[in-house]
Design a protein around this motif. Structure first.
Motif, PDB file in Angstrom:
ATOM      1  N   UNK A   1      -0.692   7.526  11.345  1.00 11.90           N
ATOM      2  CA  UNK A   1      -0.355   8.575  10.384  1.00 11.90           C
ATOM      3  C   UNK A   1      -1.564   9.429  10.001  1.00 11.90           C
ATOM      4  N   UNK A   2      -2.707   9.192  10.691  1.00 14.18           N
ATOM      5  CA  UNK A   2      -3.953   9.928  10.421  1.00 14.18           C
ATOM      6  C   UNK A   2      -4.493   9.666   9.014  1.00 14.18           C
ATOM      7  N   UNK A   3      -4.134   8.533   8.438  1.00 15.45           N
ATOM      8  CA  UNK A   3      -4.686   8.136   7.139  1.00 15.45           C
ATOM      9  C   UNK A   3      -5.962   7.332   7.413  1.00 15.45           C
ATOM     10  N   UNK A   4      -7.018   8.073   7.751  1.00 16.61           N
ATOM     11  CA  UNK A   4      -8.211   7.444   8.289  1.00 16.61           C
ATOM     12  C   UNK A   4      -8.939   6.562   7.275  1.00 16.61           C
ATOM     13  N   UNK A   5      -9.009   7.008   6.018  1.00 25.89           N
ATOM     14  CA  UNK A   5      -9.719   6.211   5.006  1.00 25.89           C
ATOM     15  C   UNK A   5      -9.061   4.852   4.820  1.00 25.89           C
ATOM     16  N   UNK A   6      -7.716   4.855   4.684  1.00 22.93           N
ATOM     17  CA  UNK A   6      -6.982   3.605   4.514  1.00 22.93           C
ATOM     18  C   UNK A   6      -7.103   2.726   5.754  1.00 22.93           C
ATOM     19  N   UNK A   7      -6.998   3.341   6.943  1.00 22.39           N
ATOM     20  CA  UNK A   7      -7.088   2.581   8.196  1.00 22.39           C
ATOM     21  C   UNK A   7      -8.461   1.936   8.339  1.00 22.39           C
ATOM     22  N   UNK A   8      -9.522   2.692   8.018  1.00 19.82           N
ATOM     23  CA  UNK A   8     -10.879   2.160   8.115  1.00 19.82           C
ATOM     24  C   UNK A   8     -11.043   0.931   7.216  1.00 19.82           C
ATOM     25  N   UNK A   9     -10.516   1.040   5.986  1.00 19.46           N
ATOM     26  CA  UNK A   9     -10.607  -0.091   5.049  1.00 19.46           C
ATOM     27  C   UNK A   9      -9.853  -1.309   5.588  1.00 19.46           C
ATOM     28  N   UNK A  10      -8.670  -1.082   6.168  1.00 21.72           N
ATOM     29  CA  UNK A  10      -7.893  -2.176   6.750  1.00 21.72           C
ATOM     30  C   UNK A  10      -8.664  -2.872   7.871  1.00 21.72           C
ATOM     31  N   UNK A  11      -9.219  -2.081   8.782  1.00 21.47           N
ATOM     32  CA  UNK A  11      -9.915  -2.656   9.928  1.00 21.47           C
ATOM     33  C   UNK A  11     -11.166  -3.427   9.490  1.00 21.47           C
ATOM     34  N   UNK A  12     -11.900  -2.884   8.532  1.00 24.75           N
ATOM     35  CA  UNK A  12     -13.104  -3.576   8.061  1.00 24.75           C
ATOM     36  C   UNK A  12     -12.745  -4.890   7.366  1.00 24.75           C
ATOM     37  N   UNK A  13     -11.640  -4.875   6.615  1.00 25.23           N
ATOM     38  CA  UNK A  13     -11.195  -6.111   5.965  1.00 25.23           C
ATOM     39  C   UNK A  13     -10.803  -7.152   7.017  1.00 25.23           C
ATOM     40  N   UNK A  14     -10.100  -6.708   8.063  1.00 24.60           N
ATOM     41  CA  UNK A  14      -9.696  -7.624   9.138  1.00 24.60           C
ATOM     42  C   UNK A  14     -10.912  -8.199   9.856  1.00 24.60           C
TER      43      UNK A  14
END
Length: 728
Positions: A220-233
């Motif tokens: 969905x191009x929600x890059x800030x949220x995606x980045x936070x998800x990946x870093x948490x994972x």
């Protein structure tokens, strides 16, 4: 003694429960249990401990250690006839194979384990197996099978109320929904997965689910949220020691940075991910890193680096997908795979007998059908290129090349007969074989057959005779492929066991009527013959008589068994007479309906009829697509090419075609769904004939989709059948 045994069981149960939050603790407890097993000589419990330790090492990416531990546990489980224990170990070995890109063996071991789990009604492990099968099918591009396996996993998990396993399947389904553009459903599914993981406190599984949420946000191009998800994972994966999940997340984070023009960060995560893949042999993800590196250097105009990573990517892709088609002729890889497939077919037969005794026939049929479908596609796809090229070369060969081309065609036909023997045996057993009746000029058909097998006879220094009754009608309605298979098995068998003298094929009319004849087919030889007590044995599956004369002869041991079944499919029976040391006679009678005097394969009429027509070729295999386009262009057919079902759907909306040739197993969107789209969505080709072009011999049995096709053409492609389809 009982007290120590109870202590070991407690340690193993605690270790399995702890695996979702503290893998190091699980390993510590299991090793403690192993020490007690060795001290007290508890071999059965030792097998269980080894199997569990194998699972934990698999999670950590220690694949070789995991594989060796599983093999040791299988040896012990078999000693105690513990099928369930064997299944657990085979599940671990399957993970070793498919995570290191040996998908065929991964599927074989998963199906082995699944049969046992279903026999035991072990829904917990049924769910695990189905989820893993879904992962393999997803990675190899068979989306339809992947979705079905994930749904099977969810269904099994619900039976035992296992939210963790249910969540795992939802996570993977979410990824497929993203790929198909259904973002709302993907988000709904991944949020359900996360909720279940939080409820069960499965920390390791939660990391995968958060990674899945990151993929939705990235789509969905929600890059800030995606980045936070990946870093948490990544943080959780590092804490848990989960190497596969770590590599997957670094790949997606690199892709995010690539999309947002943060190239240095992208390279940093790609480098880290590749190091993990190389260190722990995680081949299943490595190919994605290589391709993203290539894409980065390409846009940076660093042609040297781009070429370097493109070559690495193509090399890895070739290794993963086994597309070295032409090397098959050169190094006999195909023959090796045939032998492996023959053994696996034998194993499947033995398993099916066991399941049948336990009233599991429906379950066995499904497993065998999956095996049949997977193997036929795996073998026939590369062979399609070989046989089609051989047929094209034979049309106008140079004089000095004719012998080589004829030999190549003969070898292709011989390999094809081996494949047909193995695959048709399973299909006949499942009751899924039917006759494909066409008008045939019988004398021309028999002479062509004689020409094929006289090469084999000449090589042995014996004579192959053909005697045709002059009263034989000119045209009959027959299934040429199956008659060829019947006669090929009988004549090939006679040539194999005849060293001096001759083999004779005689075709004689026994009774004549206005619309049909009863025709006798008789194959006789002057070979070694068969001992009286062994005559009935030759029709048994995998039978190869072991007397001193015959034991050196090769073969699948399926030919005569299949011949018997094919003749029975024609509502007839085979007869055998043999004198040991003097020779054998095989015979059968067929009722053949007479047909009109029609030349179906008139080359001149055919070319004038199809010249200038427009065909959409849907094929993801580059070599097969190239060969098909070259063949169609020789016939002056205009060909448009689509590499997957999604592109085919789009093309059908803007261009009107005369025919569509549709491959079935493709990435992104398979041929089944593409055909359904073309038939049901608004486009210019709702009535256009669609022919399934597939290496999967079970494709036409898919009742949910086969109504969207006019017919199916099987790979390796028979050019005459393609001509008939285009003329129809």
């Amino acid at each position: 003694m009982q007290e120590i045994k109870a202590q070991i069981n407690t340690l193993l149960e605690k270790s399995y429960t702890a695996r979702i939050s503290n893998l190091d603790f699980s390993i510590e407890l299991t090793k403690e249990a192993l020490v007690l097993c060795n001290d007290g000589n508890f071999e059965h419990l030792k097998a269980r401990a080894l199997s569990q330790l194998s699972l934990y090492y698999m999670i950590l990416g220690k694949y070789d250690e995991s594989y060796n531990l599983s093999q040791k546990s299988i040896h012990l489980f078999e000693k105690f006839n513990d099928e369930k224990g064997v299944a657990d170990a085979k599940y671990n070995i399957a993970g070793f194979y498919y995570k290191t890109n040996n998908f065929q063996m991964g599927v074989v071991y998963l199906i082995d384990a699944l049969i046992i789990y279903k026999k035991e009604n072990d829904f917990h492990n049924i769910s695990r197996c189905e989820k893993s099968l879904g992962t393999v099918y997803d990675f190899t591009g068979d989306e339809q099978k992947s979705i079905q396996s994930y749904k099977n996993a969810i269904k099994a998990a619900k039976k035992v109320n296992d939210l963790n396993l249910e969540s795992n399947a939802y996570n993977n389904l979410s990824g497929i929904y993203i790929r198909n553009g259904n973002i709302d459903l993907a988000r709904e599914t991944i949020e359900k997965s996360i909720a279940y993981k939080q409820k069960t406190q499965d920390i390791r599984g939660l990391a995968f689910a958060i990674y899945g949420r990151g993929k939705v946000n990235l789509a969905e191009k929600k890059y800030t949220e995606a980045e936070a998800n990946f870093k948490q994972a990544i943080s959780i994966h590092n804490e848990m020691g989960e190497k596969l999940g770590l590599a997957m997340t670094h790949n997606k984070l690199a892709k995010l940075y690539f999309e947002t023009d943060q190239i240095d960060l992208a390279k940093e995560h790609l480098k880290t991910g590749l190091e993990i893949c190389d260190l722990y042999n995680i081949s299943i993800i490595k190919i994605k890193f290589l391709h993203l590196f290539y894409s980065i250097y390409k846009i940076e105009n660093d042609h040297t680096k781009a070429l370097e990573y493109l070559e690495l990517y193509l090399k890895e892709k070739e290794s993963v997908l086994n597309v070295q088609n032409f090397k098959i002729i050169e190094n006999y890889d195909l023959l090796v795979r045939m032998q492996a497939m023959q053994k696996e077919a034998e194993f499947q037969q033995e398993k099916t007998k066991i399941i049948a005794k336990s009233n599991k026939t429906e379950q066995a049929a499904r497993v065998r059908q999956e095996f049949l479908s997977t193997m036929s596609h795996e073998i026939r796809t590369p062979l399609n290129a070989v046989t089609t090229i051989a047929s094209m070369l034979s049309e106008n060969p140079h004089h000095e090349d004719r012998v080589l081309i004829d030999s190549l065609k003969f070898s292709c036909n011989h390999l094809m007969q081996i494949i047909n023997d193995i695959l048709d045996f399973t299909k006949l057993d499942l009751g899924k074989m039917s006759l494909d009746i066409q008008s045939s000029k019988i004398r021309l058909f028999l002479e062509s057959f004689w020409n094929t097998y006289q090469i084999q006879a000449n090589e042995k220094g014996i004579e192959f005779k053909l005697k045709i009754d002059p009263t034989l009608f000119e045209y009959y309605l027959i299934d040429e492929t199956k008659i060829t298979q019947i006669l090929g098995n009988l004549v090939g068998n006679s040539i194999k066991f005849t060293d001096i003298g001759s083999v004779k094929l005689e075709v004689k009319v026994l009774e004549q009527a206005s619309d049909q004849d009863i025709v006798l087919f008789k194959v006789s030889d002057t070979g070694v013959g068969i001992e009286k007590e062994n005559i009935n044995q030759v029709f048994e599956s995998f039978s190869q008589l072991k007397n001193g004369i015959t034991r050196k002869k090769d073969g699948t041991g399926l030919g005569l068994s299949i011949t018997k079944k094919l003749i029975e499919l024609h509502e007839s029976e085979i007869n055998i007479q043999s004198i040991f040391g003097k020779g054998s006679i095989f015979s059968f009678e067929l009722k053949l309906k007479k047909s009109e005097n029609i030349e179906l394969n008139s080359q001149i009429n055919f070319l004038s009829e199809i010249k200038g027509i427009k065909v959409l070729l849907v094929e993801d295999n580059a070599i097969n697509a190239m060969i098909a386009k070259k063949l169609l262009s020789k016939w002056e057919i205009i060909t448009d090419h689509a590499i997957n079902g999604l592109i085919a759907t789009e093309k059908s909306q803007t261009t009107k075609y005369d025919y569509i040739l549709m491959d079935i197993h493709m990435p992104i969107l398979d041929g089944y769904q593409a055909a359904k789209n073309i038939r049901t969505l608004e486009n210019l080709n709702k009535e256009t004939p669609i022919f399934g072009l597939t290496a999967d011999i079970a494709a036409k049995d898919n009742n949910d989709y086969n109504s969207y096709f006019n017919d199916f053409l099987l790979k390796p492609l028979e050019i005459d059948k393609l001509k008939i389809a285009l003329r129809s």
